[in-house]
Design a protein around this motif. Structure first.
Motif, PDB file in Angstrom:
ATOM      1  N   ILE A   1       0.846  -1.205   0.000  1.00  0.00           N
ATOM      2  CA  ILE A   1       0.000   0.000   0.000  1.00  0.00           C
ATOM      3  C   ILE A   1       0.876   1.247   0.000  1.00  0.00           C
ATOM      4  O   ILE A   1       2.042   1.211   0.409  1.00  0.00           O
ATOM      5  N   PRO A   2       0.315   2.391  -0.416  1.00  0.00           N
ATOM      6  CA  PRO A   2       1.103   3.624  -0.491  1.00  0.00           C
ATOM      7  C   PRO A   2       1.707   4.065   0.847  1.00  0.00           C
ATOM      8  O   PRO A   2       2.784   4.661   0.881  1.00  0.00           O
ATOM      9  N   ALA A   3       1.044   3.775   1.956  1.00  0.00           N
ATOM     10  CA  ALA A   3       1.549   4.195   3.269  1.00  0.00           C
ATOM     11  C   ALA A   3       2.699   3.317   3.761  1.00  0.00           C
ATOM     12  O   ALA A   3       3.381   3.675   4.723  1.00  0.00           O
ATOM     13  N   GLY A   4       2.925   2.197   3.129  1.00  0.00           N
ATOM     14  CA  GLY A   4       3.946   1.249   3.566  1.00  0.00           C
ATOM     15  C   GLY A   4       5.336   1.828   3.770  1.00  0.00           C
ATOM     16  O   GLY A   4       5.945   1.643   4.835  1.00  0.00           O
ATOM     17  N   PRO A   5       5.873   2.550   2.784  1.00  0.00           N
ATOM     18  CA  PRO A   5       7.235   3.084   2.959  1.00  0.00           C
ATOM     19  C   PRO A   5       7.379   4.006   4.169  1.00  0.00           C
ATOM     20  O   PRO A   5       8.347   3.901   4.923  1.00  0.00           O
ATOM     21  N   ASN A   6       6.402   4.902   4.386  1.00  0.00           N
ATOM     22  CA  ASN A   6       6.482   5.816   5.530  1.00  0.00           C
ATOM     23  C   ASN A   6       6.406   5.073   6.860  1.00  0.00           C
ATOM     24  O   ASN A   6       7.169   5.345   7.781  1.00  0.00           O
ATOM     25  N   ARG A   7       5.479   4.136   6.956  1.00  0.00           N
ATOM     26  CA  ARG A   7       5.350   3.354   8.191  1.00  0.00           C
ATOM     27  C   ARG A   7       6.607   2.538   8.473  1.00  0.00           C
ATOM     28  O   ARG A   7       7.051   2.451   9.612  1.00  0.00           O
ATOM     29  N   PHE A   8       7.150   1.940   7.423  1.00  0.00           N
ATOM     30  CA  PHE A   8       8.312   1.069   7.591  1.00  0.00           C
ATOM     31  C   PHE A   8       9.526   1.851   8.095  1.00  0.00           C
ATOM     32  O   PHE A   8      10.253   1.397   8.974  1.00  0.00           O
ATOM     33  N   GLN A   9       9.733   3.038   7.547  1.00  0.00           N
ATOM     34  CA  GLN A   9      10.937   3.782   7.935  1.00  0.00           C
ATOM     35  C   GLN A   9      10.804   4.519   9.266  1.00  0.00           C
ATOM     36  O   GLN A   9      11.803   4.969   9.826  1.00  0.00           O
ATOM     37  N   GLN A  10       9.605   4.594   9.839  1.00  0.00           N
ATOM     38  CA  GLN A  10       9.434   5.229  11.141  1.00  0.00           C
ATOM     39  C   GLN A  10      10.216   4.489  12.218  1.00  0.00           C
ATOM     40  O   GLN A  10      10.753   5.117  13.129  1.00  0.00           O
ATOM     41  N   GLU A  11      10.259   3.170  12.124  1.00  0.00           N
ATOM     42  CA  GLU A  11      11.048   2.351  13.059  1.00  0.00           C
ATOM     43  C   GLU A  11      11.844   1.358  12.222  1.00  0.00           C
ATOM     44  O   GLU A  11      11.652   0.148  12.316  1.00  0.00           O
ATOM     45  N   LEU A  12      12.736   1.905  11.407  1.00  0.00           N
ATOM     46  CA  LEU A  12      13.428   1.111  10.402  1.00  0.00           C
ATOM     47  C   LEU A  12      14.139  -0.110  10.973  1.00  0.00           C
ATOM     48  O   LEU A  12      13.898  -1.237  10.527  1.00  0.00           O
ATOM     49  N   GLU A  13      14.976   0.083  11.971  1.00  0.00           N
ATOM     50  CA  GLU A  13      15.739  -1.051  12.519  1.00  0.00           C
ATOM     51  C   GLU A  13      14.831  -2.148  13.054  1.00  0.00           C
ATOM     52  O   GLU A  13      15.020  -3.333  12.772  1.00  0.00           O
ATOM     53  N   GLY A  14      13.846  -1.766  13.836  1.00  0.00           N
ATOM     54  CA  GLY A  14      12.922  -2.748  14.404  1.00  0.00           C
ATOM     55  C   GLY A  14      12.102  -3.447  13.331  1.00  0.00           C
ATOM     56  O   GLY A  14      11.886  -4.666  13.390  1.00  0.00           O
ATOM     57  N   ASN A  15      11.653  -2.688  12.344  1.00  0.00           N
ATOM     58  CA  ASN A  15      10.854  -3.283  11.275  1.00  0.00           C
ATOM     59  C   ASN A  15      11.678  -4.238  10.408  1.00  0.00           C
ATOM     60  O   ASN A  15      11.196  -5.299  10.023  1.00  0.00           O
ATOM     61  N   VAL A  16      12.909  -3.870  10.128  1.00  0.00           N
ATOM     62  CA  VAL A  16      13.788  -4.766   9.358  1.00  0.00           C
ATOM     63  C   VAL A  16      14.003  -6.061  10.143  1.00  0.00           C
ATOM     64  O   VAL A  16      13.916  -7.163   9.584  1.00  0.00           O
ATOM     65  N   ALA A  17      14.244  -5.925  11.455  1.00  0.00           N
ATOM     66  CA  ALA A  17      14.459  -7.118  12.294  1.00  0.00           C
ATOM     67  C   ALA A  17      13.214  -8.009  12.321  1.00  0.00           C
ATOM     68  O   ALA A  17      13.316  -9.233  12.162  1.00  0.00           O
ATOM     69  N   LYS A  18      12.033  -7.398  12.493  1.00  0.00           N
ATOM     70  CA  LYS A  18      10.785  -8.182  12.532  1.00  0.00           C
ATOM     71  C   LYS A  18      10.532  -8.878  11.189  1.00  0.00           C
ATOM     72  O   LYS A  18      10.141 -10.048  11.156  1.00  0.00           O
ATOM     73  N   ALA A  19      10.717  -8.148  10.098  1.00  0.00           N
ATOM     74  CA  ALA A  19      10.490  -8.738   8.774  1.00  0.00           C
ATOM     75  C   ALA A  19      11.464  -9.885   8.525  1.00  0.00           C
ATOM     76  O   ALA A  19      11.078 -10.930   8.001  1.00  0.00           O
ATOM     77  N   ASN A  20      12.708  -9.709   8.937  1.00  0.00           N
ATOM     78  CA  ASN A  20      13.694 -10.784   8.771  1.00  0.00           C
ATOM     79  C   ASN A  20      13.337 -12.008   9.617  1.00  0.00           C
ATOM     80  O   ASN A  20      13.556 -13.139   9.193  1.00  0.00           O
ATOM     81  N   GLN A  21      12.796 -11.793  10.811  1.00  0.00           N
ATOM     82  CA  GLN A  21      12.362 -12.919  11.652  1.00  0.00           C
ATOM     83  C   GLN A  21      11.261 -13.715  10.971  1.00  0.00           C
ATOM     84  O   GLN A  21      11.155 -14.922  11.161  1.00  0.00           O
ATOM     85  N   ASN A  22      10.451 -13.049  10.184  1.00  0.00           N
ATOM     86  CA  ASN A  22       9.321 -13.703   9.510  1.00  0.00           C
ATOM     87  C   ASN A  22       9.633 -14.115   8.068  1.00  0.00           C
ATOM     88  O   ASN A  22       8.734 -14.554   7.348  1.00  0.00           O
ATOM     89  N   ARG A  23      10.873 -13.999   7.669  1.00  0.00           N
ATOM     90  CA  ARG A  23      11.289 -14.349   6.305  1.00  0.00           C
ATOM     91  C   ARG A  23      10.893 -15.784   5.936  1.00  0.00           C
ATOM     92  O   ARG A  23      10.557 -16.061   4.782  1.00  0.00           O
ATOM     93  N   ALA A  24      10.894 -16.679   6.906  1.00  0.00           N
ATOM     94  CA  ALA A  24      10.550 -18.091   6.637  1.00  0.00           C
ATOM     95  C   ALA A  24       9.104 -18.242   6.152  1.00  0.00           C
ATOM     96  O   ALA A  24       8.759 -19.278   5.567  1.00  0.00           O
ATOM     97  N   LEU A  25       8.250 -17.239   6.371  1.00  0.00           N
ATOM     98  CA  LEU A  25       6.865 -17.296   5.912  1.00  0.00           C
ATOM     99  C   LEU A  25       6.749 -17.124   4.397  1.00  0.00           C
ATOM    100  O   LEU A  25       5.731 -17.493   3.810  1.00  0.00           O
TER     101      LEU A  25
END
Length: 150
Positions: A122-146
């Motif tokens: 969605i269009p809001a995705g980039p803004n939301r993701f970069q608000q807590e970039l480090e934490g979001n990258v870590a969470k997304a990487n934890q769920n990479r197996a999905l």
């Protein structure tokens, strides 16, 4: 005489059929490999700072996906360092992965941070993701197996 003509006609038909099959096999094989990021050029995000559709005549297969490029130079850059240019979570939304969801991304919604490409649903995705970039990258990487294997 008739048998000779008939034999040559059969050979000609077999030659035509076999050559048409031989030329169609590579395209069928290429189409069985999934198209990455809906055909968008991954290098263009970095070089042109915008999403750009790739051309079917300029493709490269990497990591079980076909990538398309808008220019041959982009394909060469990608070949030299595909990990640098490929989206971090394949064709899936980086923000959704932070929540444990697997949603196909829209290549029009994107973000490059710390030299990495992320795409979103969605269009809001980039803004939301970069608000807590480090934490979001870590969470997304934890769920990479999905992310489904293709």
């Amino acid at each position: 005489m008739y048998n000779l003509f008939r034999r040559n006609a059969i050979r000609l038909v077999l030659l035509v059929v076999s050559s048409s099959l031989a030329t169609s096999i590579p395209s069928v094989a290429a189409e069985s490999v999934p198209l990455a990021i809906k055909g968008y050029d991954p290098v263009a995000y970095f070089t042109d700072a915008k999403p750009t559709r790739g051309l079917p005549t300029i493709e490269y297969e990497w990591d079980e996906h076909r990538y398309r490029f808008s220019r041959p130079e982009h394909r060469e850059l990608f070949k030299a360092d595909p990990v640098r240019y490929a989206p971090q979570f394949a064709d899936f939304c980086a923000m959704a992965l932070t929540r444990g969801k697997v949603i196909e991304a829209n290549p029009e919604y994107w973000l490059i941070k710390e030299g990495k490409l992320y795409i979103f649903a969605i269009p809001a995705g980039p803004n939301r993701f970069q608000q807590e970039l480090e934490g979001n990258v870590a969470k997304a990487n934890q769920n990479r197996a999905l992310i489904p294997k293709r």
